[in-house]
Design an enzyme around this catalytic site. Structure first.
Site, PDB file in Angstrom:
ATOM      1  N   GLU A   1      -5.214  -6.125  10.150  1.00 51.09           N
ATOM      2  CA  GLU A   1      -4.109  -4.918  10.606  1.00 51.09           C
ATOM      3  C   GLU A   1      -5.064  -4.259  11.493  1.00 51.09           C
ATOM      4  O   GLU A   1      -5.346  -3.343  11.630  1.00 51.09           O
ATOM      5  CB  GLU A   1      -3.980  -3.505   8.963  1.00 51.09           C
TER       6      GLU A   1
ATOM      7  N   ASN B   1       0.775  -1.244   0.626  1.00 54.38           N
ATOM      8  CA  ASN B   1      -0.149   0.186   0.458  1.00 54.38           C
ATOM      9  C   ASN B   1       0.922   1.105  -0.328  1.00 54.38           C
ATOM     10  O   ASN B   1       1.321   1.176   1.653  1.00 54.38           O
ATOM     11  CB  ASN B   1      -0.552   0.182   1.429  1.00 54.38           C
ATOM     12  N   TRP B   2       0.853   1.830  -0.890  1.00 54.80           N
ATOM     13  CA  TRP B   2       1.774   3.379  -1.278  1.00 54.80           C
ATOM     14  C   TRP B   2       1.436   4.694  -0.691  1.00 54.80           C
ATOM     15  O   TRP B   2       2.354   5.307  -0.371  1.00 54.80           O
ATOM     16  CB  TRP B   2       2.244   3.516  -2.749  1.00 54.80           C
ATOM     17  N   LYS B   3       0.080   4.252  -0.398  1.00 57.04           N
ATOM     18  CA  LYS B   3      -0.577   5.461   0.465  1.00 57.04           C
ATOM     19  C   LYS B   3      -0.194   6.203  -0.751  1.00 57.04           C
ATOM     20  O   LYS B   3      -0.024   6.573  -2.102  1.00 57.04           O
ATOM     21  CB  LYS B   3      -0.015   5.476   1.423  1.00 57.04           C
TER      22      LYS B   3
ATOM     23  N   GLY C   1       2.898  -1.789   4.337  1.00 58.77           N
ATOM     24  CA  GLY C   1       2.928   0.423   3.604  1.00 58.77           C
ATOM     25  C   GLY C   1       4.624   0.695   3.711  1.00 58.77           C
ATOM     26  O   GLY C   1       4.647   0.697   2.608  1.00 58.77           O
ATOM     27  N   GLY C   2       5.115   1.151   4.592  1.00 56.26           N
ATOM     28  CA  GLY C   2       5.986   2.003   4.224  1.00 56.26           C
ATOM     29  C   GLY C   2       7.311   1.484   4.030  1.00 56.26           C
ATOM     30  O   GLY C   2       7.816   1.656   3.010  1.00 56.26           O
TER      31      GLY C   2
ATOM     32  N   SER D   1       3.825  -2.893  10.367  1.00 56.58           N
ATOM     33  CA  SER D   1       4.954  -2.271  10.773  1.00 56.58           C
ATOM     34  C   SER D   1       5.523  -3.912  10.184  1.00 56.58           C
ATOM     35  O   SER D   1       6.508  -4.592  10.786  1.00 56.58           O
ATOM     36  CB  SER D   1       5.176  -2.452  11.798  1.00 56.58           C
TER      37      SER D   1
ATOM     38  N   GLY E   1       2.164   2.058  11.130  1.00 57.28           N
ATOM     39  CA  GLY E   1       2.831   2.994  10.291  1.00 57.28           C
ATOM     40  C   GLY E   1       3.792   3.359  11.763  1.00 57.28           C
ATOM     41  O   GLY E   1       4.287   4.423  11.999  1.00 57.28           O
TER      42      GLY E   1
ATOM     43  N   HIS F   1      -9.358   0.390   4.543  1.00 58.82           N
ATOM     44  CA  HIS F   1      -8.216   1.085   5.136  1.00 58.82           C
ATOM     45  C   HIS F   1      -8.859   1.712   6.772  1.00 58.82           C
ATOM     46  O   HIS F   1      -9.620   2.455   6.386  1.00 58.82           O
ATOM     47  CB  HIS F   1      -7.386   1.256   4.276  1.00 58.82           C
TER      48      HIS F   1
ATOM     49  N   GLU G   1      -6.758   4.288   7.909  1.00 59.36           N
ATOM     50  CA  GLU G   1      -6.654   5.523   7.639  1.00 59.36           C
ATOM     51  C   GLU G   1      -7.957   5.948   6.654  1.00 59.36           C
ATOM     52  O   GLU G   1      -8.156   7.397   7.335  1.00 59.36           O
ATOM     53  CB  GLU G   1      -5.642   5.476   6.862  1.00 59.36           C
TER      54      GLU G   1
END
Ligand code: PEP
Length: 252
Positions: free
Chosen positions: A169, A11-13, A236-237, A215, A175, A97, A99
């Protein structure tokens, strides 16, 4: 032994311009060209979908979007439909998601409608669920997951959902660098699979892929993937860098 093919999804957000997205995707395609028995997906921002689809087309890397709107078309300024994602080359779409739930008013009801729209268009929905830190500390993890699964998948039958992927998640692990322990993740995944079994039967529960997200890094993916109910990761990151994401893809 289960027969579920692992899925490693990135997920590149809201990161990367088009040229950055194309460059990372191109590098990833090279790095994972020799992989087998694992599905791979990246989800760039909407504006990068079309250029990235040209880079990943015909490769081991599938394309996903980070959201959609459930109507087919119309006066819905700023929204994108499932068919539009398909026309941009998508095969997957992330839905619900945390977010989006936290900042953009996503609810279990909107998630439910988005899953229908995704399935009708032939997209693979990746349904995200998970508890906040306060909910975990209050002992509400299972009741939160119960509600998110039952409301998000309300009025579906197993035959509708063959393509569905679920991502567990825990919000406190996204994150933050603070991944769930393998035992915490396995416990939640096992519980989610039992919920799916109760609602949709044992065959579907055995087949549905449940990813862990929060993470995930090259250093912790193998231990997570050793757990019997963890079928992949939503990253993600660590998916923003082709080298680190490819090391997660090659967790074996
Ligand atoms: C995510 O965005 O879904 C996620 C799990 O992020 P991170 O891997 O950075 O925790």
């Amino acid at each position: 032994m289960n027969t579920r093919t692992p899925l490693i999804a990135g997920n590149w957000k809201m990161y990367k311009t088009n040229s950055e997205a194309v460059q990372t995707a191109g590098r990833l395609v090279e790095l994972v060209a020799d992989t087998a028995d694992v599905d791979i997906m990246i989800a760039p921002v909407f504006t990068a979908l079309d250029p990235v689809s040209k880079v990943v087309g015909g490769s081991r890397v599938g394309l996903g979007a980070q959201n959609l709107y459930w109507e087919k078309e119309g006066a819905y300024t700023g929204e994108i439909s499932a068919d539009m994602l398909v026309s941009a080359g998508c095969r997957y779409v992330i839905i619900g998601h945390s977010e989006r739930r936290q900042y953009f008013g996503e609810t279990d009801d909107t998630v439910n409608k988005k899953i229908r729209a995704a399935l009708d268009a032939g997209l693979i929905p990746v349904l995200c669920i998970g508890e906040t830190e306060d909910e975990r500390e209050a002992g509400q993890t299972f009741s939160v997951l119960d509600k998110q699964v039952k409301s998000g998948l309300k009025e579906y039958v197993a035959d509708d959902l063959a393509a569905l992927v679920i991502a567990y998640e825990p919000v406190w692990a996204i994150g933050t660098g603070k991944s769930a322990t393998t035992d915490q993740a396995q416990e939640a995944h096992n519980y989610i699979r039992s919920l799916i079994k109760d609602s949709f039967g044992p065959a579907f529960a055995d087949a549905v892929r449940i990813l862990y997200g929060g993470s995930v890094k090259p250093a912790n993916i193998s231990q997570l993937m050793d757990m019997p109910d963890i079928d992949g990761a939503l990253v993600g990151g660590a998916s923003l860098d082709a080298d680190s994401f490819s090391r997660i893809v090659k967790f074996k």
